[in-house]
Design an enzyme around this catalytic site. Structure first.
Site, PDB file in Angstrom:
ATOM      1  N   ARG A 140       0.814  -1.233   0.000  1.00 50.14           N
ATOM      2  CA  ARG A 140       0.000   0.000   0.000  1.00 50.14           C
ATOM      3  C   ARG A 140       0.845   1.279   0.000  1.00 50.14           C
ATOM      4  NH1 ARG A 140      -3.331  -2.956   3.746  1.00 50.14           N
ATOM      5  NH2 ARG A 140      -4.996  -3.908   2.542  1.00 50.14           N
ATOM      6  N   LYS A 187       7.042  23.278 -13.079  1.00 47.83           N
ATOM      7  CA  LYS A 187       6.203  22.110 -12.799  1.00 47.83           C
ATOM      8  C   LYS A 187       5.827  22.083 -11.314  1.00 47.83           C
ATOM      9  CE  LYS A 187       5.054  17.472 -13.689  1.00 47.83           C
ATOM     10  NZ  LYS A 187       5.203  16.260 -14.473  1.00 47.83           N
ATOM     11  N   GLU A 196       9.518  19.072 -23.921  1.00 51.50           N
ATOM     12  CA  GLU A 196       8.815  19.308 -22.652  1.00 51.50           C
ATOM     13  C   GLU A 196       9.290  20.616 -21.998  1.00 51.50           C
ATOM     14  OE1 GLU A 196       6.241  17.502 -21.874  1.00 51.50           O
ATOM     15  OE2 GLU A 196       6.584  15.347 -22.127  1.00 51.50           O
ATOM     16  N   ASN A 243      -0.572  19.279 -20.045  1.00 51.26           N
ATOM     17  CA  ASN A 243      -0.907  18.356 -21.127  1.00 51.26           C
ATOM     18  C   ASN A 243      -0.961  19.061 -22.484  1.00 51.26           C
ATOM     19  OD1 ASN A 243      -2.326  15.343 -21.208  1.00 51.26           O
ATOM     20  ND2 ASN A 243      -1.490  16.020 -19.246  1.00 51.26           N
ATOM     21  N   HIS A 281       7.960   9.764 -27.111  1.00 52.65           N
ATOM     22  CA  HIS A 281       6.956  10.579 -26.423  1.00 52.65           C
ATOM     23  C   HIS A 281       7.213  12.079 -26.638  1.00 52.65           C
ATOM     24  CE1 HIS A 281       4.159  12.023 -23.442  1.00 52.65           C
ATOM     25  NE2 HIS A 281       5.143  12.698 -22.868  1.00 52.65           N
ATOM     26  N   HIS A 286      -0.434  17.154 -25.657  1.00 54.37           N
ATOM     27  CA  HIS A 286      -0.459  15.723 -25.334  1.00 54.37           C
ATOM     28  C   HIS A 286      -1.658  14.965 -25.913  1.00 54.37           C
ATOM     29  CE1 HIS A 286       2.858  16.799 -22.786  1.00 54.37           C
ATOM     30  NE2 HIS A 286       2.960  15.595 -22.262  1.00 54.37           N
ATOM     31  N   HIS A 336      -0.400  11.991 -27.704  1.00 50.24           N
ATOM     32  CA  HIS A 336      -0.677  10.627 -27.224  1.00 50.24           C
ATOM     33  C   HIS A 336      -1.363   9.801 -28.306  1.00 50.24           C
ATOM     34  CE1 HIS A 336      -0.534  11.552 -22.588  1.00 50.24           C
ATOM     35  NE2 HIS A 336       0.655  11.388 -23.119  1.00 50.24           N
ATOM     36  N   LYS A 393       2.984  11.786 -10.985  1.00 48.73           N
ATOM     37  CA  LYS A 393       2.118  10.950 -11.834  1.00 48.73           C
ATOM     38  C   LYS A 393       2.884   9.679 -12.177  1.00 48.73           C
ATOM     39  CE  LYS A 393      -1.009  14.044 -14.283  1.00 48.73           C
ATOM     40  NZ  LYS A 393      -1.368  14.613 -15.586  1.00 48.73           N
ATOM     41  N   ARG A 448      -3.283  21.909 -13.522  1.00 46.29           N
ATOM     42  CA  ARG A 448      -2.298  20.890 -13.909  1.00 46.29           C
ATOM     43  C   ARG A 448      -2.554  20.377 -15.329  1.00 46.29           C
ATOM     44  NH1 ARG A 448       0.639  16.127 -10.438  1.00 46.29           N
ATOM     45  NH2 ARG A 448       1.954  15.494 -12.167  1.00 46.29           N
ATOM     46  N   GLU A 495      -4.920  17.357 -10.520  1.00 46.91           N
ATOM     47  CA  GLU A 495      -5.546  17.795 -11.773  1.00 46.91           C
ATOM     48  C   GLU A 495      -7.054  17.963 -11.633  1.00 46.91           C
ATOM     49  OE1 GLU A 495      -3.317  16.113 -15.070  1.00 46.91           O
ATOM     50  OE2 GLU A 495      -5.106  16.268 -16.307  1.00 46.91           O
TER      51      GLU A 495
HETATM   52  P1  NAD Z   1      12.681   6.428 -21.767  1.00 48.14           P
HETATM   53  O1  NAD Z   1      12.540   6.188 -20.328  1.00 48.14           O
HETATM   54  O2  NAD Z   1      12.234   5.376 -22.705  1.00 48.14           O
HETATM   55  O3  NAD Z   1      14.201   6.792 -22.061  1.00 48.14           O
HETATM   56  C1  NAD Z   1      14.596   7.039 -23.391  1.00 48.14           C
HETATM   57  C2  NAD Z   1      15.775   6.151 -23.809  1.00 48.14           C
HETATM   58  O4  NAD Z   1      16.979   6.676 -23.268  1.00 48.14           O
HETATM   59  C3  NAD Z   1      15.681   4.714 -23.321  1.00 48.14           C
HETATM   60  O5  NAD Z   1      16.142   3.870 -24.348  1.00 48.14           O
HETATM   61  C4  NAD Z   1      16.646   4.686 -22.132  1.00 48.14           C
HETATM   62  O6  NAD Z   1      17.173   3.410 -21.916  1.00 48.14           O
HETATM   63  C5  NAD Z   1      17.707   5.651 -22.593  1.00 48.14           C
HETATM   64  N1  NAD Z   1      18.466   6.345 -21.564  1.00 48.14           N
HETATM   65  C6  NAD Z   1      18.021   6.815 -20.377  1.00 48.14           C
HETATM   66  N2  NAD Z   1      18.964   7.544 -19.781  1.00 48.14           N
HETATM   67  C7  NAD Z   1      20.054   7.511 -20.573  1.00 48.14           C
HETATM   68  C8  NAD Z   1      21.341   8.101 -20.507  1.00 48.14           C
HETATM   69  N3  NAD Z   1      21.682   8.932 -19.527  1.00 48.14           N
HETATM   70  N4  NAD Z   1      22.225   7.833 -21.504  1.00 48.14           N
HETATM   71  C9  NAD Z   1      21.861   7.045 -22.566  1.00 48.14           C
HETATM   72  N5  NAD Z   1      20.649   6.501 -22.701  1.00 48.14           N
HETATM   73  C10 NAD Z   1      19.744   6.731 -21.724  1.00 48.14           C
HETATM   74  O7  NAD Z   1      11.891   7.746 -22.215  1.00 48.14           O
HETATM   75  P2  NAD Z   1      11.772   9.209 -21.606  1.00 48.14           P
HETATM   76  O8  NAD Z   1      11.721  10.099 -22.784  1.00 48.14           O
HETATM   77  O9  NAD Z   1      12.758   9.463 -20.552  1.00 48.14           O
HETATM   78  O10 NAD Z   1      10.341   9.163 -20.904  1.00 48.14           O
HETATM   79  C11 NAD Z   1       9.170   9.019 -21.674  1.00 48.14           C
HETATM   80  C12 NAD Z   1       8.086   8.475 -20.775  1.00 48.14           C
HETATM   81  O11 NAD Z   1       7.821   9.399 -19.723  1.00 48.14           O
HETATM   82  C13 NAD Z   1       6.764   8.266 -21.506  1.00 48.14           C
HETATM   83  O12 NAD Z   1       6.247   7.020 -21.157  1.00 48.14           O
HETATM   84  C14 NAD Z   1       5.874   9.361 -20.972  1.00 48.14           C
HETATM   85  O13 NAD Z   1       4.509   9.020 -20.990  1.00 48.14           O
HETATM   86  C15 NAD Z   1       6.415   9.532 -19.574  1.00 48.14           C
HETATM   87  N6  NAD Z   1       6.127  10.833 -18.967  1.00 48.14           N
HETATM   88  C16 NAD Z   1       5.608  10.848 -17.713  1.00 48.14           C
HETATM   89  C17 NAD Z   1       5.366  12.046 -17.094  1.00 48.14           C
HETATM   90  C18 NAD Z   1       4.871  12.070 -15.672  1.00 48.14           C
HETATM   91  O14 NAD Z   1       4.505  13.139 -15.182  1.00 48.14           O
HETATM   92  N7  NAD Z   1       4.869  10.946 -14.987  1.00 48.14           N
HETATM   93  C19 NAD Z   1       5.648  13.260 -17.736  1.00 48.14           C
HETATM   94  C20 NAD Z   1       6.193  13.205 -19.015  1.00 48.14           C
HETATM   95  C21 NAD Z   1       6.435  11.985 -19.635  1.00 48.14           C
HETATM   96  N1  GLY Z   2       3.220  15.612 -17.500  1.00 48.83           N
HETATM   97  C1  GLY Z   2       1.883  15.909 -17.095  1.00 48.83           C
HETATM   98  C2  GLY Z   2       1.758  16.087 -15.619  1.00 48.83           C
HETATM   99  O1  GLY Z   2       2.655  15.808 -14.865  1.00 48.83           O
HETATM  100  O2  GLY Z   2       0.728  16.501 -15.169  1.00 48.83           O
END
Ligand code: NAD
Ligand code: GLY
Length: 365
Positions: free
Chosen positions: A122, A228, A186, A247, A268, A250, A254, A144, A243, A238
């Protein structure tokens, strides 16, 4: 080292930003954990680059660790199966309620690890160590967490704040240029939402951020994290149309990601860049945004070498259907984040879907 504070109802925590924080900034982590252990979750690309060094630094800082969990890299991993494997492995190595899960990697590792931490017993402590630009400026902050399903992006998840975010700008040195640009989308998003002077700054210094000028990167990361943090503090779950501004781009983005099947052709951040352009162009079509602002955005995206179109065919009806599956939509219909200009984004409810369809038909050509 820079510090940004995030105040939420769930938790107040620090984001530490600096060059070498992963080696030299672990005091805060060890203070936070006391005698409790950590379990590090990372992916197959990040593990060979940073895991061993991080575990060694932890040992030096007196933090005990259990066996790390390594997941396959990329968006395709954000699913129930990998989530389940992280949860079972964590439970299998005998963690307790005080053991912290640490996400070392990009947004994919962060979103899955945070989700796992929120449901194991939990809720166990969770720490974010983002290693992509995208994760450093966005996904590691604000709580998130989630996974994708066949129905769409991030449709299953939780709000679960980390106890600490450690951002080491040195990790960006190994990040491929394409991933840097995805993260830049972003950063740009914050400027487009409510900070026109940050947009001016990015027009001037954005290329330096992308090329790895450390001071510029640090500044852009700090500014993004602060933006942020402010938005999350005002509307953590949100609920107040604040918040949701995060998006911007997005709903379009998306939909494109789902159509692309998460196969690596469209990242992404790339989808977000295209989505921001579409949101501005649509706002111009609706007569609410000056055309010069949309052109200024397009020209900045071009100058930064961002992807401007999806690298696959898009069927308009399919795209509209995907957009109608977005979480922001209500009984009143489609919600989009639109803009009255650069730095003037707002939440528009009950968008006429027929207008979106006509706009997309024009875009696809
Ligand atoms: P990712 O986690 O897939 O990383 C991108 C690539 O870079 C991967 O292949 C990873 O292995 C590689 N990598 C990571 N760090 C590295 C480094 N220092 N050197 C070399 N390679 C490296 O993608 P991302 O762009 O980091 O994240 C995208 C995800 O985040 C999506 O799923 C998106 O929906 C999510 N997201 C979430 C939020 C949130 O608020 N939770 C906000 C924005 C995006
Ligand atoms: N990236 C969208 C949020 O964190 O609300």
């Amino acid at each position: 080292m820079d510090i940004v504070k995030v105040n939420t109802q769930q938790l107040t925590y620090d984001i530490l930003i600096g060059d070498g924080v992963l080696e030299f900034g672990l005091e805060k982590l060890s203070d936070l954990l006391g005698k409790n252990k950590i379990c590090c979750v990372t992916d197959e690309n990040v593990a060979p680059l940073y895991l061993e060094g991080f575990l060694t630094a932890l040992k030096k800082a007196g933090v005990e660790t259990v066996a790390p969990i390594i997941i396959p890299a990329g968006e395709k991993s954000k699913n129930f199966e990998i989530l389940q494997s992280v949860i079972s492995k964590s439970l299998g190595i005998g963690l307790n309620r005080k053991t912290a899960l640490v996400a070392l990697g990009g947004g994919v590792v962060g979103d899955i690890t945070g989700f796992a931490a929120s449901v194991i017993m939990r809720g166990i402590p969770f720490i974010q160590i983002p290693t992509t630009l995208l994760a450093q400026v966005d996904s590691s902050v604000g709580g998130k967490t989630g996974i994708n399903t066949a129905q769409g992006k991030n449709l299953v998840g939780s709000f679960y704040q980390p106890s600490l975010v450690l951002i080491d700008t040195q990790t960006l040195k190994t990040l491929p240029v394409r991933e840097m640009k995805a993260g830049y989308a972003e950063i740009l998003k914050y400027a487009l939402i409510n900070d026109p002077s940050f947009f001016d700054w990015l027009e001037d210094k954005g290329s330096g951020v992308l090329e790895g000028v450390v001071d510029l990167q640090k500044l852009a990361i700090r500014k993004s994290c602060q933006s942020k943090a402010d938005i999350v503090a005002a509307d953590e779950r949100e609920e107040k149309d604040i918040r949701a501004l995060l998006n911007l781009g997005h709903t379009f983005g998306h939909a494109l990601e789902v159509i692309g099947g998460y196969d690596g052709r469209l990242l992404h951040g790339e989808a977000v860049a295209i989505g921001c352009k579409l949101a501005f162009d649509f706002s111009v079509d609706m007569g609410i945004c000056p055309k010069e602002d949309a052109l200024r955005l397009t020209s900045h995206l071009e100058k930064a070498g961002m992807m401007m179109r999806a690298p696959f065919d898009v069927d308009v009806d399919d795209m509209v259907k995907r957009m109608q599956g977005d979480k922001k939509n209500t009984e009143d219909g489609m919600t989009l984040i639109l803009a009255r200009g650069i730095g003037r984004a707002f939440v528009q409810k009950s968008v006429d879907v027929a207008l979106v369809r006509t706009f997309l038909q024009k875009w696809i050509g």
